[in-house]
Design a protein around this motif. Structure first.
Motif, PDB file in Angstrom:
ATOM      1  N   PRO A  21       9.266   5.358   1.475  1.00 56.50           N
ATOM      2  CA  PRO A  21      10.195   4.323   1.000  1.00 56.50           C
ATOM      3  C   PRO A  21      10.118   3.051   1.833  1.00 56.50           C
ATOM      4  N   SER A  22      10.153   1.918   1.168  1.00 59.06           N
ATOM      5  CA  SER A  22      10.107   0.635   1.885  1.00 59.06           C
ATOM      6  C   SER A  22      11.264   0.538   2.874  1.00 59.06           C
ATOM      7  N   TRP A  23      12.423   1.093   2.482  1.00 58.90           N
ATOM      8  CA  TRP A  23      13.610   0.939   3.314  1.00 58.90           C
ATOM      9  C   TRP A  23      13.544   1.786   4.588  1.00 58.90           C
ATOM     10  N   GLY A  24      12.603   2.696   4.663  1.00 52.56           N
ATOM     11  CA  GLY A  24      12.418   3.472   5.886  1.00 52.56           C
ATOM     12  C   GLY A  24      11.825   2.650   7.017  1.00 52.56           C
ATOM     13  N   THR A  44       9.221  -7.939   2.446  1.00 53.01           N
ATOM     14  CA  THR A  44       8.446  -6.988   1.642  1.00 53.01           C
ATOM     15  C   THR A  44       7.028  -6.896   2.194  1.00 53.01           C
ATOM     16  N   GLU A  45       6.500  -8.042   2.618  1.00 53.03           N
ATOM     17  CA  GLU A  45       5.138  -8.022   3.174  1.00 53.03           C
ATOM     18  C   GLU A  45       5.069  -7.124   4.412  1.00 53.03           C
ATOM     19  N   GLU A  46       6.062  -7.234   5.294  1.00 46.10           N
ATOM     20  CA  GLU A  46       6.036  -6.392   6.496  1.00 46.10           C
ATOM     21  C   GLU A  46       6.149  -4.910   6.134  1.00 46.10           C
ATOM     22  N   LYS A  47       6.933  -4.612   5.115  1.00 42.83           N
ATOM     23  CA  LYS A  47       7.063  -3.200   4.702  1.00 42.83           C
ATOM     24  C   LYS A  47       5.725  -2.678   4.159  1.00 42.83           C
ATOM     25  N   PHE A  48       5.045  -3.497   3.372  1.00 40.56           N
ATOM     26  CA  PHE A  48       3.713  -3.104   2.884  1.00 40.56           C
ATOM     27  C   PHE A  48       2.745  -2.917   4.045  1.00 40.56           C
ATOM     28  N   SER A  49       2.817  -3.837   4.991  1.00 45.64           N
ATOM     29  CA  SER A  49       1.913  -3.761   6.136  1.00 45.64           C
ATOM     30  C   SER A  49       2.150  -2.466   6.919  1.00 45.64           C
ATOM     31  N   ASP A  50       3.419  -2.136   7.165  1.00 47.60           N
ATOM     32  CA  ASP A  50       3.735  -0.912   7.924  1.00 47.60           C
ATOM     33  C   ASP A  50       3.345   0.343   7.131  1.00 47.60           C
ATOM     34  N   ALA A  51       3.621   0.308   5.835  1.00 43.66           N
ATOM     35  CA  ALA A  51       3.250   1.457   5.000  1.00 43.66           C
ATOM     36  C   ALA A  51       1.730   1.636   5.004  1.00 43.66           C
ATOM     37  N   GLY A  52       1.017   0.509   5.026  1.00 45.25           N
ATOM     38  CA  GLY A  52      -0.445   0.564   5.066  1.00 45.25           C
ATOM     39  C   GLY A  52      -0.938   1.286   6.316  1.00 45.25           C
ATOM     40  N   GLN A  53      -0.216   1.109   7.415  1.00 43.64           N
ATOM     41  CA  GLN A  53      -0.600   1.799   8.654  1.00 43.64           C
ATOM     42  C   GLN A  53      -0.413   3.311   8.515  1.00 43.64           C
ATOM     43  N   VAL A  54       0.692   3.701   7.884  1.00 40.18           N
ATOM     44  CA  VAL A  54       0.941   5.139   7.704  1.00 40.18           C
ATOM     45  C   VAL A  54      -0.155   5.746   6.832  1.00 40.18           C
ATOM     46  N   HIS A  55      -0.530   5.012   5.779  1.00 35.61           N
ATOM     47  CA  HIS A  55      -1.577   5.533   4.892  1.00 35.61           C
ATOM     48  C   HIS A  55      -2.931   5.563   5.613  1.00 35.61           C
ATOM     49  N   ARG A  56      -3.170   4.557   6.440  1.00 35.49           N
ATOM     50  CA  ARG A  56      -4.455   4.474   7.147  1.00 35.49           C
ATOM     51  C   ARG A  56      -4.671   5.707   8.037  1.00 35.49           C
ATOM     52  N   VAL A  57      -3.632   6.131   8.737  1.00 34.43           N
ATOM     53  CA  VAL A  57      -3.826   7.253   9.664  1.00 34.43           C
ATOM     54  C   VAL A  57      -3.606   8.625   9.019  1.00 34.43           C
ATOM     55  N   THR A  58      -2.877   8.676   7.892  1.00 33.82           N
ATOM     56  CA  THR A  58      -2.652   9.990   7.260  1.00 33.82           C
ATOM     57  C   THR A  58      -3.525  10.198   6.020  1.00 33.82           C
ATOM     58  N   GLY A  59      -3.827   9.121   5.315  1.00 36.47           N
ATOM     59  CA  GLY A  59      -4.669   9.217   4.111  1.00 36.47           C
ATOM     60  C   GLY A  59      -3.972   9.813   2.901  1.00 36.47           C
ATOM     61  N   VAL A  60      -2.664  10.081   2.999  1.00 37.74           N
ATOM     62  CA  VAL A  60      -2.002  10.758   1.874  1.00 37.74           C
ATOM     63  C   VAL A  60      -0.772  10.017   1.354  1.00 37.74           C
ATOM     64  N   CYS A  61      -0.635   8.757   1.738  1.00 31.42           N
ATOM     65  CA  CYS A  61       0.552   7.991   1.312  1.00 31.42           C
ATOM     66  C   CYS A  61       0.130   6.694   0.614  1.00 31.42           C
ATOM     67  N   PRO A  62      -0.498   6.822  -0.555  1.00 31.95           N
ATOM     68  CA  PRO A  62      -1.051   5.628  -1.199  1.00 31.95           C
ATOM     69  C   PRO A  62      -0.016   4.741  -1.888  1.00 31.95           C
ATOM     70  N   THR A  63       1.241   5.203  -1.968  1.00 28.64           N
ATOM     71  CA  THR A  63       2.244   4.385  -2.670  1.00 28.64           C
ATOM     72  C   THR A  63       3.512   4.220  -1.841  1.00 28.64           C
ATOM     73  N   ILE A  64       4.197   3.119  -2.128  1.00 28.40           N
ATOM     74  CA  ILE A  64       5.449   2.824  -1.428  1.00 28.40           C
ATOM     75  C   ILE A  64       6.551   2.591  -2.471  1.00 28.40           C
TER      76      ILE A  64
END
Ligand code: RM4
Ligand code: MN
Ligand code: MN
Length: 396
Positions: A21-24, A44-64
């Motif tokens: 979730p973006s709000w996390g 919103t941009e910062e939330k996308f950027s942070d979510a991108g980091q989570v996906h980069r290291v886990t590979g399993v979170c392609p959506t926010i």
């Protein structure tokens, strides 16, 4: 673990995607106050950027997951910018969450408000949210309502139920092909006497009345303590009415704590019901696995990586249950054997197999360490600290 078990873990992980979730990533708090974090995301941009980091290291979170009021400041017109952010940061928009609880007009409710003008506004916001979802190619619109009342006798419960039915039907009619409407329930808070969609029975009723593309959303924190959540999950699966989850953990009520932090066996039992259903029916349960957490005090990106890691572990453990043996034990009423099959799976250390799977995907074996070594947190802390030291007023 033998190679058959490792194979099962691999197959489970292959099919398991988690929406964050973006709000996390934003500064959140309680009604008593908010403790600000220097690295929290505000745009919103910062939330996308942070979510991108989570996906980069886990590979399993392609959506926010996005909350319209907090993440789409221009309403429908925000969609174009969000598409750019998705491309830039490598995560797509996931479920779209209309916000029908924060604006002053919603003091006495949204779909259940006695004022027809407010009900219309709420419906229009929902239709706009569906349009945003359409433009972003998002499948799910997740509906959570704060509607309810605080004192006996102050609300016409039956009339509000009818208004909800009407508005949900109209919302459903606005869905495009392939979209779904997910109806979430919650027993109390912010309303403390009655809540219009208080439990899964009410959510199931509303979803059925709304139409075939409406399903129930189970937020694990939205139950009374003694409730058997996995039984609810099993029933919804059997009715083909389980649309998705908001995972989190709780000790008391809607605490929004990290998944598995209080009762990992509960989450395991939920996953088990899903995987047992899939084995028995030979079909994939069409479920959106989403996280709904507030990291009020924990570092937000680390909390998200921790959540994803724990979710993968519990899902993998559930995949180790020997379904064929379980079916036999259940049929023969071999109680100890049946229960032990769950306990043995739960007690298996799946971490080495998960690391192997990550290796096979070219992902870091230890996502948290990879994140810590990346320098991202230090960079955003520097960039965001001054701005974040000024208090912000909204929830996220
Ligand atoms: C609610 C509910 C909703 C979430 C909001 C922020 O308690 O869980 O799903 O959107 O919180
Ligand atoms: Mn929720
Ligand atoms: Mn909640």
């Amino acid at each position: 673990m033998n190679s058959d078990e490792t194979g099962r873990v691999f197959r489970a992980l292959e099919a398991f995607r988690i929406e964050i979730p973006s709000w996390g990533f934003a500064n959140t708090g309680t009604r008593f106050g908010k403790f600000l974090q220097p690295a929290a995301a505000a745009t919103t941009e910062e939330k996308f950027s942070d979510a991108g980091q989570v996906h980069r290291v886990t590979g399993v979170c392609p959506t926010i997951a996005l909350h319209v009021l907090w993440d789409c400041p221009e309403g429908v017109d925000s969609a174009a910018e969000i598409r750019n952010l998705a491309d830039r940061y490598g995560v797509q928009a996931g479920s779209i969450n209309p916000n029908l609880f924060q604006e002053q007009i919603y003091k006495y409710g949204s779909f259940g408000n006695p004022d027809e003008a407010v009900r219309k506004r709420a419906l229009q916001h929902t239709k706009d949210s569906i349009e945003i979802a359409r433009r972003l190619k998002s499948r799910d619109i997740s509906m959570w309502f704060a509607d309810g009342s605080n004192y006996p006798g102050t609300a016409n419960i039956r009339r509000r139920k009818r208004w909800f039915e009407e508005a949900l039907k109209e919302s459903h009619a606005a869905l495009s092909a392939g979209q779904r409407l997910l109806v979430e329930y919650k027993p109390f808070e912010p309303a403390f006497y009655h809540t219009d969609i208080a439990d899964w029975g009410m959510a199931l009723h509303f979803a059925k009345v709304a139409g075939p593309k409406a399903k129930v959303l189970v937020d694990t924190g939205h139950h009374y303590l003694a409730q058997n959540i996995e039984q609810i999950v099993a029933w919804l699966l059997s009715e083909n009415m389980l649309g998705g989850f908001h995972f989190n953990d709780r000790r008391y009520a809607d605490d929004d704590l990290t998944l598995g932090s209080i009762d990992p066996y509960q989450v395991f039992r939920i996953f088990h019901e899903i995987l047992f259903f899939e084995w028995e029916t030979g079909t994939r349960a069409d479920i959106a696995y989403m996280i709904d957490q507030s990291h009020n005090l924990k570092g937000k990106i680390e909390a998200m990586i921790q959540t994803v890691t724990v979710a993968q572990q519990l899902f993998s453990k559930a995949a180790l249950v020997d379904h064929a043996a379980l079916a036999v034990a259940q049929k023969n009423c071999e109680l100890v054997n049946a229960e032990s099959l769950l306990q043995d799976a739960f007690n298996t250390d799946v971490r080495p197999a998960i690391q192997e799977w990550r290796d096979s995907k070219g992902l870091p074996r230890d996502p948290m360490q990879a994140f810590r070594e990346s320098g991202y947190l230090e960079r955003i802390t520097k960039e965001r600290a001054t701005r974040n030291s000024q208090s912000v007023s909204s929830y996220a």
